[in-house]
Scaffold this motif. Structure first.
Motif, PDB file in Angstrom:
ATOM      1  N   LYS A 236      65.391 -53.208  21.155  1.00 45.91           N
ATOM      2  CA  LYS A 236      65.289 -51.747  21.184  1.00 45.91           C
ATOM      3  C   LYS A 236      64.490 -51.285  22.392  1.00 45.91           C
ATOM      4  CE  LYS A 236      64.149 -47.624  18.514  1.00 45.91           C
ATOM      5  NZ  LYS A 236      63.763 -47.042  17.218  1.00 45.91           N
ATOM      6  N   LEU A 240      66.037 -48.923  25.235  1.00 43.30           N
ATOM      7  CA  LEU A 240      65.487 -47.600  25.519  1.00 43.30           C
ATOM      8  C   LEU A 240      65.293 -47.375  27.015  1.00 43.30           C
ATOM      9  CD1 LEU A 240      62.843 -47.054  22.680  1.00 43.30           C
ATOM     10  CD2 LEU A 240      64.741 -45.541  23.240  1.00 43.30           C
ATOM     11  N   TRP A 241      64.965 -48.421  27.728  1.00 40.99           N
ATOM     12  CA  TRP A 241      64.724 -48.280  29.171  1.00 40.99           C
ATOM     13  C   TRP A 241      66.010 -48.086  29.961  1.00 40.99           C
ATOM     14  CZ3 TRP A 241      61.117 -53.166  29.265  1.00 40.99           C
ATOM     15  CH2 TRP A 241      59.891 -52.832  28.673  1.00 40.99           C
ATOM     16  N   SER A 282      65.190 -42.305  17.944  1.00 38.80           N
ATOM     17  CA  SER A 282      65.038 -43.038  19.203  1.00 38.80           C
ATOM     18  C   SER A 282      63.597 -43.422  19.516  1.00 38.80           C
ATOM     19  CB  SER A 282      65.599 -42.207  20.369  1.00 38.80           C
ATOM     20  OG  SER A 282      64.810 -41.053  20.603  1.00 38.80           O
ATOM     21  N   PHE A 298      57.959 -44.894  23.442  1.00 37.44           N
ATOM     22  CA  PHE A 298      59.148 -44.536  24.210  1.00 37.44           C
ATOM     23  C   PHE A 298      60.169 -43.859  23.302  1.00 37.44           C
ATOM     24  CE2 PHE A 298      57.424 -48.300  26.371  1.00 37.44           C
ATOM     25  CZ  PHE A 298      57.267 -47.795  27.651  1.00 37.44           C
ATOM     26  N   ARG A 300      64.149 -41.336  23.618  1.00 39.64           N
ATOM     27  CA  ARG A 300      65.171 -40.726  24.467  1.00 39.64           C
ATOM     28  C   ARG A 300      65.126 -39.213  24.300  1.00 39.64           C
ATOM     29  NH1 ARG A 300      68.675 -44.187  26.756  1.00 39.64           N
ATOM     30  NH2 ARG A 300      69.039 -46.218  25.798  1.00 39.64           N
ATOM     31  N   ARG A 304      67.949 -39.843  28.072  1.00 30.41           N
ATOM     32  CA  ARG A 304      67.101 -40.508  29.067  1.00 30.41           C
ATOM     33  C   ARG A 304      65.779 -40.929  28.452  1.00 30.41           C
ATOM     34  NH1 ARG A 304      64.835 -38.230  34.921  1.00 30.41           N
ATOM     35  NH2 ARG A 304      64.085 -40.258  35.638  1.00 30.41           N
ATOM     36  N   CYS A 305      65.303 -42.107  28.860  1.00 24.99           N
ATOM     37  CA  CYS A 305      64.039 -42.617  28.338  1.00 24.99           C
ATOM     38  C   CYS A 305      62.856 -41.819  28.880  1.00 24.99           C
ATOM     39  CB  CYS A 305      63.871 -44.095  28.713  1.00 24.99           C
ATOM     40  SG  CYS A 305      62.316 -44.810  28.153  1.00 24.99           S
ATOM     41  N   CYS A 335      54.553 -46.413  32.535  1.00 21.57           N
ATOM     42  CA  CYS A 335      55.608 -45.406  32.718  1.00 21.57           C
ATOM     43  C   CYS A 335      55.766 -45.050  34.188  1.00 21.57           C
ATOM     44  CB  CYS A 335      55.296 -44.150  31.909  1.00 21.57           C
ATOM     45  SG  CYS A 335      55.425 -44.356  30.121  1.00 21.57           S
ATOM     46  N   HIS A 340      59.506 -43.846  34.319  1.00 17.49           N
ATOM     47  CA  HIS A 340      59.800 -43.148  33.067  1.00 17.49           C
ATOM     48  C   HIS A 340      59.027 -41.831  33.034  1.00 17.49           C
ATOM     49  CE1 HIS A 340      61.861 -46.654  31.682  1.00 17.49           C
ATOM     50  NE2 HIS A 340      60.768 -47.397  31.609  1.00 17.49           N
TER      51      HIS A 340
END
Length: 495
Positions: A236, A240-241, A282, A298, A300, A304-305, A335, A340
């Motif tokens: 996961k 997510l990234w 998410s 994290f 979405r 987008r993450c 991040c 991110h």
């Protein structure tokens, strides 16, 4: 005939390796664990594994150590390439020898060349004593790469057994450490050594188990109740990234208008705010059991993450203490290193007051938050949910230290300190009733976020139910953000 003979030898070698793998599986099953190869298969997409250097072997007391206790290779998670090494506890206790270290070091270089995440499945008793300083040199080679590739590729450590001595320092240098409850431990010196040196008897779980590291030391970012769950969490995290452009699920329509309690001192669940803003299901919380007064993780947002930092009013009223400072700063820096965007959901009354916090260095630790946010050049947005007081308002991604947008919900408060504290100082000689009146007067005249908006410290006061829409729009405006950085070797963070 020579070619045929070589092929026969190769086939015999492969059959021998496969036979030994079955023996290893049986050994691990008796302990309720999986073999090194089974773990790789569980982690990666089906049929995506390509192994390297499987014939590289060490030796111990004239016995050949096939694979030298570690398998290495490349595979995919949700189609994204990753490099993986998996230590084999059935071979010399997973101990690290010269060849073992060379294999991991080579894979780390490959991961950097490929620009893909590195995942280590750790199950090692530490340095191989029989190889002496050669084993220690091997650890040094790995540590050097952990540092060299920090911020270049994501590095994830999954602890799947007892890891001691040098075996714990490489995971400590990686970005994320995941431990399995009741089956994995990390410690510099194990229970036997502790008892021999100090006379104190202590269980392995209490000394270095998953719960201790997740809730007290902060060394474990994620925990799982089984190896299967551990691999699901790693998958996961990697997923997510990776940007998603299809199957975007918005959260179920939940009004946030009545979420906040009528009385400003009552708590509420910040997780509800998070889940009402992000894409459905998410969110993956990091360091969930450590410094619970601050939430990081994290999620979405429109596919987008993003990284999320949020105060947790349910624990210590969301104040920032020593551990929350470290937790926040390190997450922000990750991040920023991997591009991110960052969202801050703020409801903070300040840094934690008290003698113990001051003596332990709250000033130094709190400064890490300011440093991390000011240094970060990714898109950064703050939403003030209920209150933002004092230095904590500045530290948690204010416009003064580089926030791209700062929004506030109606009725939220921004001030040098809370109305209670201000009234206690300004009107200390008045009756309690007068203090309450002055407190409400201070709240209305100085603390209401409208005053901060008038001074352009807040870009807009937004309706709670418009938060997701406003964030999606705002992040899209600054997704290509570029900021010039002063040329220097590096800054000197207050570590």
């Amino acid at each position: 005939m020579h070619g045929k003979h070589a092929l026969e030898n190769y086939q015999k070698q492969m059959e021998q390796i496969q036979a030994e793998e079955e023996i290893k599986k049986d050994k691990q099953r008796h302990k309720g664990k999986y073999s090194a190869r089974e773990r790789v298969e569980m982690l990666l997409d089906p049929d995506s594994w390509t192994e390297f250097q499987q014939f590289a072997s060490g030796s111990l007391s004239d016995k050949t150590l096939v694979n030298d206790g570690v398998i290495i290779g490349v595979g995919t998670i949700d189609g994204r390439k990753v490099c993986v090494f998996s230590q084999d506890f059935t071979v010399a206790g997973g101990s690290l020898g010269e060849i073992h270290a060379k294999k991991i070091s080579w894979l780390m270089d490959l991961a950097a060349d490929m620009n893909v995440p590195l995942i280590g499945l750790n199950d090692s008793g530490g340095a191989r004593i029989q190889e002496g300083i050669s084993a220690l040199e091997g650890y040094g080679q790995i540590f050097e790469r952990n540092v060299k590739y920090s911020g270049v590729i994501p590095q994830i450590s999954v602890i799947l057994g007892p890891c001691a001595g040098g075996a714990v320092y490489s995971p400590a240098l990686t970005d994320f450490v995941l431990m399995v409850e009741k089956s994995s431990q990390m410690f510099i010196t194990g229970p036997k050594v502790v008892k021999a040196m100090s006379g104190v008897a202590i269980e392995a779980e209490a000394l270095g188990g998953a719960y201790m590291h997740a809730s007290q030391s902060g060394n474990a970012h994620l925990t799982a109740i089984s190896e299967e769950e551990a691999f699901k969490k790693v998958r996961k995290l990697i997923a997510l990234w990776t940007p998603q452009t299809h199957h975007i699920k918005a959260p179920q329509k939940t009004s946030l208008i009545n979420l906040l309690p009528a009385h400003h001192k009552k708590s509420y669940d910040m997780h509800t705010v998070i889940s009402s803003i992000i894409d459905e299901d998410s969110f993956l919380e990091i360091h969930e059991k450590f410094a619970r007064n601050l939430i990081v993780g994290f999620a979405r947002l429109n596919g987008r993450c993003i990284g999320i930092v949020a105060n947790n009013p349910k624990v210590m009223a969301g104040c920032i203490d020593l551990d929350a400072s470290d937790k926040c700063a390190r997450f922000i820096r990750f991040c920023d290193a991997f591009e991110h965007p960052i969202l801050v959901l703020e409801d903070v009354s300040g840094f934690m007051p008290g003698l113990q916090q001051e003596q332990a260095g709250l000033i130094r630790h709190g400064a890490k938050i300011i440093y991390a946010f000011a240094e970060a050049s990714v898109p950064k947005i703050t939403v003030i949910i209920r209150k933002a007081y004092g230095g904590a308002f500045v530290a948690l991604n204010s416009k003064a230290i580089g926030a791209d947008f700062v929004y506030a919900w109606p009725g939220s408060e921004v001030s040098v300190m809370g109305p209670e504290g201000a009234a206690a100082i300004l009107y200390s000689d008045q009756s309690q009733k007068s203090k309450e009146e002055k407190m409400n007067e201070y709240r209305d005249q100085f603390a209401d976020s409208r005053h901060a908006a008038q001074k352009a410290l807040i870009d807009e006061i937004i309706h709670p139910d418009d938060t997701r829409k406003r964030l999606i729009m705002s992040f899209s405006l600054i997704q290509s953000k570029k900021r010039s950085i002063l040329k220097k070797k590096h800054g000197n963070m207050p570590l």
